[in-house]
Design a protein around this motif. Structure first.
Motif, PDB file in Angstrom:
ATOM      1  N   MET A   1       0.909  -1.300  -0.151  1.00 23.89           N
ATOM      2  CA  MET A   1       0.181   0.016   0.158  1.00 23.89           C
ATOM      3  C   MET A   1       1.099   1.356  -0.046  1.00 23.89           C
ATOM      4  SD  MET A   1      -1.723   0.699   4.000  1.00 23.89           S
ATOM      5  CE  MET A   1      -1.707  -1.047   4.219  1.00 23.89           C
ATOM      6  N   PRO A   2       0.665   2.201  -0.909  1.00 21.50           N
ATOM      7  CA  PRO A   2       1.186   3.546  -0.753  1.00 21.50           C
ATOM      8  C   PRO A   2       0.800   4.052   0.612  1.00 21.50           C
ATOM      9  CG  PRO A   2      -0.225   3.423  -2.724  1.00 21.50           C
ATOM     10  CD  PRO A   2      -0.593   2.208  -1.700  1.00 21.50           C
ATOM     11  N   HIS A   3       2.200   4.608   1.132  1.00 27.92           N
ATOM     12  CA  HIS A   3       2.285   5.220   2.463  1.00 27.92           C
ATOM     13  C   HIS A   3       3.097   6.353   2.437  1.00 27.92           C
ATOM     14  CE1 HIS A   3       1.900   4.406   7.111  1.00 27.92           C
ATOM     15  NE2 HIS A   3       2.369   5.530   6.882  1.00 27.92           N
ATOM     16  N   LEU A   4       2.326   7.704   2.659  1.00 32.64           N
ATOM     17  CA  LEU A   4       3.256   9.087   2.752  1.00 32.64           C
ATOM     18  C   LEU A   4       3.184   9.584   4.002  1.00 32.64           C
ATOM     19  CD1 LEU A   4       1.586   8.344  -0.142  1.00 32.64           C
ATOM     20  CD2 LEU A   4       2.241  10.670  -0.686  1.00 32.64           C
ATOM     21  N   ILE A   5       4.371   9.898   4.368  1.00 31.60           N
ATOM     22  CA  ILE A   5       4.615  10.552   5.734  1.00 31.60           C
ATOM     23  C   ILE A   5       5.146  11.808   5.188  1.00 31.60           C
ATOM     24  CG2 ILE A   5       5.593  10.796   8.029  1.00 31.60           C
ATOM     25  CD1 ILE A   5       6.125   7.488   7.699  1.00 31.60           C
ATOM     26  N   VAL A   6       4.365  13.272   5.591  1.00 27.59           N
ATOM     27  CA  VAL A   6       4.465  14.553   5.179  1.00 27.59           C
ATOM     28  C   VAL A   6       5.112  15.076   6.591  1.00 27.59           C
ATOM     29  CG1 VAL A   6       3.988  16.524   4.193  1.00 27.59           C
ATOM     30  CG2 VAL A   6       2.853  14.318   3.462  1.00 27.59           C
ATOM     31  N   TYR A   7       6.328  15.804   6.319  1.00 32.09           N
ATOM     32  CA  TYR A   7       6.826  16.471   7.354  1.00 32.09           C
ATOM     33  C   TYR A   7       6.770  17.882   6.842  1.00 32.09           C
ATOM     34  CZ  TYR A   7       8.961  11.876   8.883  1.00 32.09           C
ATOM     35  OH  TYR A   7       8.958  10.707   9.099  1.00 32.09           O
ATOM     36  N   ALA A   8       6.082  18.736   7.744  1.00 30.99           N
ATOM     37  CA  ALA A   8       5.942  20.099   7.330  1.00 30.99           C
ATOM     38  C   ALA A   8       5.830  21.125   8.519  1.00 30.99           C
ATOM     39  CB  ALA A   8       4.653  20.370   6.309  1.00 30.99           C
ATOM     40  N   SER A   9       5.916  22.220   8.257  1.00 33.01           N
ATOM     41  CA  SER A   9       5.811  23.353   9.338  1.00 33.01           C
ATOM     42  C   SER A   9       4.604  23.239   9.768  1.00 33.01           C
ATOM     43  CB  SER A   9       6.059  24.659   8.855  1.00 33.01           C
ATOM     44  OG  SER A   9       5.806  25.663   9.807  1.00 33.01           O
ATOM     45  N   GLU A  10       4.224  23.323  11.157  1.00 27.76           N
ATOM     46  CA  GLU A  10       2.880  23.191  11.888  1.00 27.76           C
ATOM     47  C   GLU A  10       2.023  24.344  11.293  1.00 27.76           C
ATOM     48  OE1 GLU A  10      -0.153  21.845  13.667  1.00 27.76           O
ATOM     49  OE2 GLU A  10       1.541  20.656  13.652  1.00 27.76           O
TER      50      GLU A  10
END
Length: 128
Positions: A1-10
């Motif tokens: 399954m495609p699993h994306l973890i996005v890190y971004a400024s809150e």
């Protein structure tokens, strides 16, 4: 399954969560097809100001970073280079659509392959 973890400024994420999730899911579907919509996982990790460093100091406006987990077998396909290029471009374009063109140059997308038998769901090893 495609699993994306996005890190971004809150502060960048706040109030845009649903838009980011929808845009990234659409990017996955554009490459894999509609069947992937229901199994695409998007996790958003918001980092408070001062908790993201670049060049030895806190970054003022960091661009998003995405870790995209996929099956390792995807890298062995004859069309692997095309798939990788489409995923990287699609994920980047999705984030630009939400956050603005200013994030394009710094957005990082890392595709991480998981070999068969090296992950599990519900306490069971996934062999495919």
């Amino acid at each position: 399954m495609p699993h994306l973890i996005v890190y971004a400024s809150e502060p960048d994420l706040t109030g845009r969560e649903a838009e980011v999730i929808a845009a990234l899911t659409d990017a996955v579907v554009a490459v894999y097809g509609e069947w992937a919509r229901e199994i695409a996982v998007v996790q958003l990790v918001g980092l408070p100001p001062g908790r993201w460093g670049i060049g030895g100091r806190a970054a003022a406006a960091p661009a998003p970073r995405v870790t995209f987990g996929i099956k390792d077998a995807a890298f062995s396909r004859p069309d692997a280079d095309e798939i990788v290029a489409r995923l990287v471009a699609g994920v980047t374009d999705a984030l630009v659509a939400v956050f603005g063109e200013q994030v394009r140059a710094g957005t990082t997308v890392e595709l991480v392959g998981t070999p068969a038998g090296r992950s599990g769901i519900g306490g069971e090893v996934v062999l495919t």
